[in-house]
Design a protein around this motif. Structure first.
Motif, short mmCIF file in Angstrom:
data_model
loop_
_atom_site.label_atom_id
_atom_site.label_comp_id
_atom_site.label_asym_id
_atom_site.label_seq_id
_atom_site.Cartn_x
_atom_site.Cartn_y
_atom_site.Cartn_z
N GLY A 65 12.53 8.51 -7.24
CA GLY A 65 11.67 9.08 -6.22
C GLY A 65 11.37 8.10 -5.10
O GLY A 65 11.26 8.49 -3.92
N ALA A 66 11.23 6.83 -5.45
CA ALA A 66 10.98 5.81 -4.43
C ALA A 66 12.18 5.71 -3.48
O ALA A 66 12.02 5.62 -2.26
N LEU A 67 13.39 5.73 -4.04
CA LEU A 67 14.60 5.67 -3.20
C LEU A 67 14.71 6.91 -2.32
O LEU A 67 15.03 6.81 -1.13
N THR A 68 14.43 8.07 -2.89
CA THR A 68 14.47 9.31 -2.10
C THR A 68 13.45 9.27 -0.97
O THR A 68 13.73 9.71 0.16
N THR A 69 12.26 8.77 -1.27
CA THR A 69 11.23 8.66 -0.23
C THR A 69 11.74 7.85 0.96
O THR A 69 11.55 8.22 2.12
N GLU A 129 19.59 12.69 -8.97
CA GLU A 129 18.79 12.24 -7.83
C GLU A 129 19.15 10.82 -7.44
O GLU A 129 19.29 10.51 -6.24
N LEU A 130 19.32 9.94 -8.41
CA LEU A 130 19.72 8.57 -8.10
C LEU A 130 21.09 8.52 -7.42
O LEU A 130 21.32 7.75 -6.48
N LEU A 131 22.00 9.34 -7.90
CA LEU A 131 23.34 9.41 -7.33
C LEU A 131 23.27 9.85 -5.86
O LEU A 131 23.91 9.25 -4.98
N CYS A 132 22.48 10.88 -5.59
CA CYS A 132 22.34 11.38 -4.23
C CYS A 132 21.60 10.38 -3.34
O CYS A 132 21.95 10.18 -2.18
N GLY A 133 20.56 9.76 -3.92
CA GLY A 133 19.82 8.77 -3.14
C GLY A 133 20.67 7.59 -2.74
O GLY A 133 20.61 7.10 -1.60
N ALA A 134 21.50 7.12 -3.67
CA ALA A 134 22.40 6.01 -3.36
C ALA A 134 23.40 6.41 -2.28
O ALA A 134 23.71 5.63 -1.37
N GLN A 158 22.20 -1.20 -5.57
CA GLN A 158 23.32 -2.05 -5.96
C GLN A 158 23.77 -1.75 -7.39
O GLN A 158 24.98 -1.74 -7.68
N LEU A 159 22.82 -1.52 -8.27
CA LEU A 159 23.16 -1.22 -9.67
C LEU A 159 23.97 0.07 -9.76
O LEU A 159 24.99 0.14 -10.47
N VAL A 160 23.53 1.10 -9.04
CA VAL A 160 24.28 2.36 -9.05
C VAL A 160 25.67 2.15 -8.45
O VAL A 160 26.68 2.65 -8.97
N ARG A 161 25.74 1.37 -7.38
CA ARG A 161 27.02 1.15 -6.72
C ARG A 161 27.99 0.33 -7.56
O ARG A 161 29.20 0.37 -7.36
N GLU A 162 27.50 -0.43 -8.50
CA GLU A 162 28.41 -1.15 -9.41
C GLU A 162 29.25 -0.19 -10.24
O GLU A 162 30.35 -0.52 -10.67
N LEU A 163 28.71 1.00 -10.47
CA LEU A 163 29.41 1.98 -11.29
C LEU A 163 29.97 3.14 -10.49
O LEU A 163 30.96 3.76 -10.90
#
Length: 534
Positions: A235-239, A465-470, A491-496
């Motif tokens: 939610g923080a990333l989406t914000t 949500e994390l995937l879309c936010g990234a 960065q963590l999501v982008r590693e994968l």
């Protein structure tokens, strides 16, 4: 690390350690003595010849059937066999270990009247990697989780089946997961163990309890708390990427309505977005308010946290409780209506009833469903052309129209939320059994199984949500930095998961991010960069 069990100090983290990391267990000397004392009281009551439920009588509606002394051992072994009527998927290894651990700890409380041989045998199953095969369905949550616990206990008497660790037992021809399924007697022999001959009350003590419900609930609490923190991060990333404001997370707002969970979630968002140039870039924009799914994040996520906290309290009490029936006490501990001798009393009551867990489990299911629901709404704000910020392309597609981008990820999130909403009413149902002797049951095991299933679905919604936010971060002004915590999260999501360069299969991306949440790797990064908001 060996987990010492005494019937009085088992914690949720201990359940996770034994169930998942397979830490060994030991039995505290004081607990062993309490078990011996309770057993002596049972033997005194049997010698006195008094009618005591499940000890010298039949079970359920057959409570008025008196059992002659020479058939008491047969009564207990028959109980396990007749009650092993489970069906459905087999419990996972960690679920079986959680059941074994919590049943062992309950017996060590010293109110069940089993011999030390029984508790030693349960500990040996855990330590030697002998895991009974237990179907997941069949429990009503009163008189405890009877059918699953009967399958669990059958192995102790050389019946049933168990999966045995090949390495520890020296068994050949194991399966790819390093185990081999063997009949009960062979499984015990492979671990150097002998079948038990159950004495008076011991079969009943092994199956009268809430341990399927409790083991699943303990694992659920651990995972749900982890998911709550992951949802705060998502939610923080989406914000940030939707050009929202974190002003709604200001301490003064949550001090004015001081629910603990909302304060924790607000603090998490503030820490994750600390130093964000993206947030600062539009502090004086014309937008008056963000949508509820962003503005009310602390209140909704916080209410979920508080619901899980309520369940945690119930689980912590249950972990160190005696859930057997009947229970064994000293004579002075009970009134004169109890059956027994001057030395001890065996009292029939209802500590096996799963209502104290069933109700908060259903409450927690509703809460986790709400977490998934608000996450899905934020996914829609990231993808929907009618709601997106101008810097974001429709459905985050590189070439909208020719490509669909992440459009169908929201469909999947919506489907998962729908599944979540179909669960969570088990504790309000009741189907009488045993000739109406057991006329009100809790359905707590159904609630626990539903909670685990709901959590699995909700985890994938938050992963989406994390995937879309990234992906949305790819369209931010590159001169503006994210918050310290949200940048580490990205960065963590982008590693994968690499950015979209065109349409591709996304199922593996969703599972990869869901695994980050499940395994706690996302949480580790968040805590390192944003601090622990708990």
């Amino acid at each position: 690390m060996t987990i010492e069990l005494d019937g009085d100090s088992l914690a949720i983290d201990d359940v996770v350690a034994v169930a998942r990391r397979e830490e060994p267990v030991s039995i505290a000397p004081g607990a062993r003595e309490a078990v011996r004392e309770a057993r002596k009281r049972v033997e005194d009551v049997v010698s006195a010849g008094d009618p005591v439920y499940g000890v010298t009588t039949g079970f359920g509606e057959l409570v008025d059937e008196r059992i002659p002394p020479e058939r008491l051992e047969e009564l207990q072994s028959n109980l396990l066999r007749s009650h092993a009527v489970g069906t459905g998927r087999e419990l996972a290894r960690e679920e079986v270990r959680a059941m074994l651990l919590t049943r062992l700890n309950a017996l060590l409380a010293g109110y069940s009247g089993v011999r030390t041989d029984v508790v030693d045998a349960l500990a040996a199953l855990l330590n030697e990697g002998v895991h009974p095969v237990v179907p997941s369905r069949g429990s009503l949550g009163a008189s405890g989780d009877l059918a699953p616990l009967a399958h669990l206990a059958l192995v102790l008497v050389g019946d049933g089946e168990a999966d045995v660790d090949v390495d520890s037992a020296g068994v050949e021809d194991g399966s790819p997961d390093g185990t081999r399924r063997l009949p009960g007697t062979e499984a015990l022999a492979a671990a150097g163990l002998e079948p038990l001959t159950l004495r008076a009350k011991e079969g009943l003590a092994l199956i009268n309890g809430t341990q399927l419900t409790l083991g699943l609930a303990a694992l659920f609490v651990h995972d749900a708390e982890r998911l709550c923190r992951a949802a705060d991060a998502a939610g923080a990333l989406t914000t940030e990427v939707t050009m929202g404001t974190t002003a709604s997370c200001a301490p003064a707002i949550h001090d004015a309505r001081p629910h603990p969970g909302s304060g924790d979630s607000a603090r998490m968002v503030r820490r994750l977005t600390a130093g964000s140039e993206v947030v600062e870039s539009h502090r004086n924009c014309d937008r008056v308010q963000d949508a509820y799914s962003i503005r009310c994040l602390p209140q909704v996520h916080g209410a979920v946290r508080d619901a899980i906290s309520h369940l945690r309290d119930a689980v912590e009490v249950e972990l160190d409780s005696a859930t057997d029936n009947p229970l064994v006490f000293s004579r002075e501990a009970v009134d004169d209506r109890a059956s027994g001798t001057d030395r001890g009393a065996v009292v029939s009551a209802g500590n096996f009833h799963g209502a104290p867990l069933a109700l908060p489990l259903d409450y927690a299911v509703g809460a986790i469903t709400e977490l998934a629901s608000i996450s899905e709404r934020r996914v829609d704000r990231l993808l929907n052309p009618a709601l997106q910020e101008p810097h974001l392309p429709p459905f985050l597609a590189r070439d909208p129209g020719v490509e669909s981008g992440l459009m169908i990820a929201q469909y999947t999130a919506a489907s998962l939320v729908n599944e979540c909403r179909s669960v969570g009413r088990a504790s309000t149902d009741n189907i009488p059994v045993s000739g109406n002797q057991e006329d009100h049951v809790s359905m707590s095991a159904t609630a626990a199984l539903g909670a685990r299933r709901t959590l699995d679905r909700a985890r994938r919604v938050v992963a989406i949500e994390l995937l879309c936010g990234a992906e949305a971060t790819e369209y931010l002004d590159p001169k503006l930095s994210l918050g310290t915590g949200t940048e580490s999260l990205r960065q963590l999501v982008r590693e994968l998961v690499p950015p979209l360069s065109g349409d591709r299969r996304l199922d593996g991306d969703v599972e990869a991010v869901a695994t980050l949440i499940e395994d706690g790797l996302l949480e580790d990064v968040v805590r390192e960069t944003a601090g622990d908001s708990e």
